[in-house]
Scaffold this motif. Structure first.
Motif, PDB file in Angstrom:
ATOM      1  N   TYR A 135      15.492  10.876 -17.597  1.00 51.48           N
ATOM      2  CA  TYR A 135      15.821  10.507 -16.222  1.00 51.48           C
ATOM      3  C   TYR A 135      15.999  11.677 -15.315  1.00 51.48           C
ATOM      4  O   TYR A 135      16.424  12.868 -15.781  1.00 51.48           O
ATOM      5  CB  TYR A 135      17.290   9.719 -16.358  1.00 51.48           C
ATOM      6  CG  TYR A 135      17.321   8.368 -16.969  1.00 51.48           C
ATOM      7  CD1 TYR A 135      15.972   7.611 -16.484  1.00 51.48           C
ATOM      8  CD2 TYR A 135      18.094   7.746 -17.719  1.00 51.48           C
ATOM      9  CE1 TYR A 135      16.041   6.142 -16.892  1.00 51.48           C
ATOM     10  CE2 TYR A 135      18.181   6.352 -17.876  1.00 51.48           C
ATOM     11  CZ  TYR A 135      16.938   5.806 -17.499  1.00 51.48           C
ATOM     12  OH  TYR A 135      17.139   4.217 -18.045  1.00 51.48           O
ATOM     13  N   THR A 136      14.786  11.431 -14.194  1.00 52.12           N
ATOM     14  CA  THR A 136      15.222  12.376 -13.210  1.00 52.12           C
ATOM     15  C   THR A 136      15.990  12.186 -12.288  1.00 52.12           C
ATOM     16  O   THR A 136      16.973  10.963 -12.200  1.00 52.12           O
ATOM     17  CB  THR A 136      13.568  12.566 -12.670  1.00 52.12           C
ATOM     18  OG1 THR A 136      13.159  11.417 -12.246  1.00 52.12           O
ATOM     19  CG2 THR A 136      12.900  13.144 -13.871  1.00 52.12           C
ATOM     20  N   ALA A 137      16.102  12.837 -10.894  1.00 58.74           N
ATOM     21  CA  ALA A 137      17.040  12.755  -9.858  1.00 58.74           C
ATOM     22  C   ALA A 137      16.890  11.223  -9.535  1.00 58.74           C
ATOM     23  O   ALA A 137      17.777  10.563  -8.917  1.00 58.74           O
ATOM     24  CB  ALA A 137      16.765  13.662  -8.694  1.00 58.74           C
ATOM     25  N   ASP A 138      15.893  10.614  -9.137  1.00 61.72           N
ATOM     26  CA  ASP A 138      15.652   9.289  -8.657  1.00 61.72           C
ATOM     27  C   ASP A 138      16.493   8.146  -9.710  1.00 61.72           C
ATOM     28  O   ASP A 138      16.644   7.105  -8.998  1.00 61.72           O
ATOM     29  CB  ASP A 138      13.985   8.935  -8.498  1.00 61.72           C
ATOM     30  CG  ASP A 138      13.465   8.627  -9.978  1.00 61.72           C
ATOM     31  OD1 ASP A 138      13.981   8.874 -11.106  1.00 61.72           O
ATOM     32  OD2 ASP A 138      12.141   8.460  -9.925  1.00 61.72           O
ATOM     33  N   SER A 139      16.772   8.475 -10.876  1.00 63.07           N
ATOM     34  CA  SER A 139      17.692   7.409 -11.620  1.00 63.07           C
ATOM     35  C   SER A 139      19.177   8.262 -11.927  1.00 63.07           C
ATOM     36  O   SER A 139      19.764   7.871 -12.940  1.00 63.07           O
ATOM     37  CB  SER A 139      16.975   7.206 -12.886  1.00 63.07           C
ATOM     38  OG  SER A 139      15.843   6.481 -12.513  1.00 63.07           O
TER      39      SER A 139
ATOM     40  N   GLY B 121       8.444  11.077 -12.540  1.00 58.01           N
ATOM     41  CA  GLY B 121       9.623  10.574 -12.088  1.00 58.01           C
ATOM     42  C   GLY B 121      10.450   9.556 -13.019  1.00 58.01           C
ATOM     43  O   GLY B 121       9.649   8.652 -13.453  1.00 58.01           O
ATOM     44  N   SER B 122      11.423   9.889 -13.729  1.00 57.50           N
ATOM     45  CA  SER B 122      12.133   9.199 -14.869  1.00 57.50           C
ATOM     46  C   SER B 122      11.145   8.424 -15.814  1.00 57.50           C
ATOM     47  O   SER B 122      11.112   7.147 -15.824  1.00 57.50           O
ATOM     48  CB  SER B 122      12.909   8.064 -14.165  1.00 57.50           C
ATOM     49  OG  SER B 122      14.092   8.892 -13.418  1.00 57.50           O
TER      50      SER B 122
ATOM     51  N   HIS C 111      11.938   4.176 -12.331  1.00 57.89           N
ATOM     52  CA  HIS C 111      12.542   3.936 -10.872  1.00 57.89           C
ATOM     53  C   HIS C 111      11.419   3.459 -10.059  1.00 57.89           C
ATOM     54  O   HIS C 111      11.546   2.596  -9.279  1.00 57.89           O
ATOM     55  CB  HIS C 111      13.083   4.946 -10.380  1.00 57.89           C
ATOM     56  CG  HIS C 111      13.656   4.896  -9.107  1.00 57.89           C
ATOM     57  ND1 HIS C 111      14.782   4.316  -8.853  1.00 57.89           N
ATOM     58  CD2 HIS C 111      13.221   5.242  -7.587  1.00 57.89           C
ATOM     59  CE1 HIS C 111      14.931   4.519  -7.366  1.00 57.89           C
ATOM     60  NE2 HIS C 111      13.995   5.015  -6.718  1.00 57.89           N
ATOM     61  N   ALA C 112      10.165   4.269 -10.423  1.00 57.81           N
ATOM     62  CA  ALA C 112       8.884   3.805  -9.545  1.00 57.81           C
ATOM     63  C   ALA C 112       8.298   2.748  -9.739  1.00 57.81           C
ATOM     64  O   ALA C 112       7.331   2.029  -9.145  1.00 57.81           O
ATOM     65  CB  ALA C 112       8.105   4.985  -9.666  1.00 57.81           C
TER      66      ALA C 112
END
Length: 364
Positions: free
Chosen positions: A15-19, A47-48, A67-68
């Motif tokens: 999980y990256t910052a967007d999640s 991304g995530s 997330h995307a």
């Protein structure tokens, strides 16, 4: 950068910052013969990429971007890096799982947010060529209340994982509707894929089927996120249909408030299964009994970290990815009892969500 044989390489989702995570994308880990792991570096920024799958014969990795709401193919660059192989393809809300057909003909993506099950045609080079949406799920329990919002009538569909069955069909879980859905994938007209619903298996209401794995004997073992149970979907040799078989506890010590089950994996010899339980942070060891038709809990072991989201059994070792403590903990497995011993190794990995060996196509 160094060249790592696929046999010794494990890809990590995150999980990256967007999640809300601290990861940066798809990671690469080297696995030594003694069970220890070594962080190689970031294979690809993404991304995530919460779940990954590996092409069965090509150096191609597929990752959902939760997330995307996309899925994308990545090609190994000859070392441990990955580079995009074509554009990101649209998926559904909270695309959380991807699996590859054993012959490399298609992908299946499951979407937790809106319940979509999506099939993607693959080309000879492993690239994504097209997309087909499967039929929507219908709740077999009608207007049963949503477990996450009991005051609301009706439960949302929550597709969560896909399993490539030994007979060529595909089984998917719907955590929200307590369903196993079995698909036959046909071609045409033209080169397009056509997923056809073969039949469904209804699980106990409120159980929440999450991940699944097929035993060499043919039955499918499913771990339920909400009820913390294991279920066997038994294959009928006459009709070829699956039916609800064994249902039992996933842990030896029972569930505690705040628990939610995550992953189920089988030992290579098919004699033991391993279930991760978040909350109480346990790995539960279950013995396969009744000729491969049932599971008996034999031991619960602390997972060694916080929130064991995913784990993999590999060559006598158990590697457990902890999303919240940011590490992968390795245990030796007793070859007779299957029980994990004292943790051997701990590797820092930011917000890990999946461990996928590069030289292995997971069946769940």
């Amino acid at each position: 950068m160094e060249s790592i044989p696929a046999h010794d390489l494990i890809w990590t989702g995150s999980y990256t910052a967007d999640s809300g995570g601290s990861g940066s994308g798809i990671g690469a880990v080297a696995a030594a013969a003694d069970g220890t792991l070594r962080w190689l570096g970031l294979a690809a920024e993404a991304g995530s990429p919460s779940f990954l799958a590996v092409h069965p014969s090509l150096p191609v990795v597929y990752a959902v971007a939760e997330h995307a709401r996309t899925v994308r193919a990545y090609r190994r660059d000859g070392e441990f890096g990955l580079e995009p192989a074509g554009p990101a393809w649209p998926a559904g809300d909270a695309a959380c799982h991807v699996a590859v057909e054993p012959a490399g003909r298609f992908l299946v993506v499951c979407c937790w947010g809106d319940g979509q099950v999506l099939f993607y045609e693959l080309g000879a080079d492993g690239g994504i060529l097209g997309r087909a949406a499967a039929a929507e799920s219908r709740d077999p329990y009608g207007d049963a209340p949503d477990a996450e919002a009991p005051e609301k009538p009706g439960r949302p569909s929550r597709a969560h994982a896909a399993l490539m069955l030994a007979d060529g069909r595909v089984m998917t879980t719907d955590l929200g509707h307590d369903l196993l859905r079995i698909w036959t994938v046909r071609s045409g007209p033209g080169p397009a894929l056509r997923p056809v619903l073969d039949h469904e298996v209804v699980l106990p209401q409120g159980s929440g089927p999450r991940h699944l794995v097929q035993h060499p004997g043919g039955d499918v073992f499913v771990v339920t996120e909400y009820s913390i149970e294991v279920v066997a979907a038994s294959l009928s040799p006459d009709s070829g249909d699956f039916r609800l078989g064994f249902v039992g506890p996933a842990t030896a010590g029972g569930a505690v408030p705040g628990d939610s089950a995550a992953e189920i994996a089988l030992a290579a010899d098919g004699r033991h299964a391993y279930v991760g339980v978040r909350g109480s942070n346990r790995i539960s060891v279950l013995e396969v009994v009744a000729g491969g038709a049932a599971l008996r809990p034999v031991a619960d072991v602390h997972s060694g970290g916080n929130w064991p989201r995913h784990h993999v059994v590999r060559e006598g070792w158990l590697h457990v990815a902890h999303e919240r403590s940011g590490d992968v903990v390795t245990f030796p497995l007793d070859p007779e009892t299957g029980v994990p011993g004292t943790p051997l190794d701990r590797l820092d990995v930011a917000s890990p969500t999946a461990l996928v060996p590069a030289g292995l196509t997971p069946r769940g």
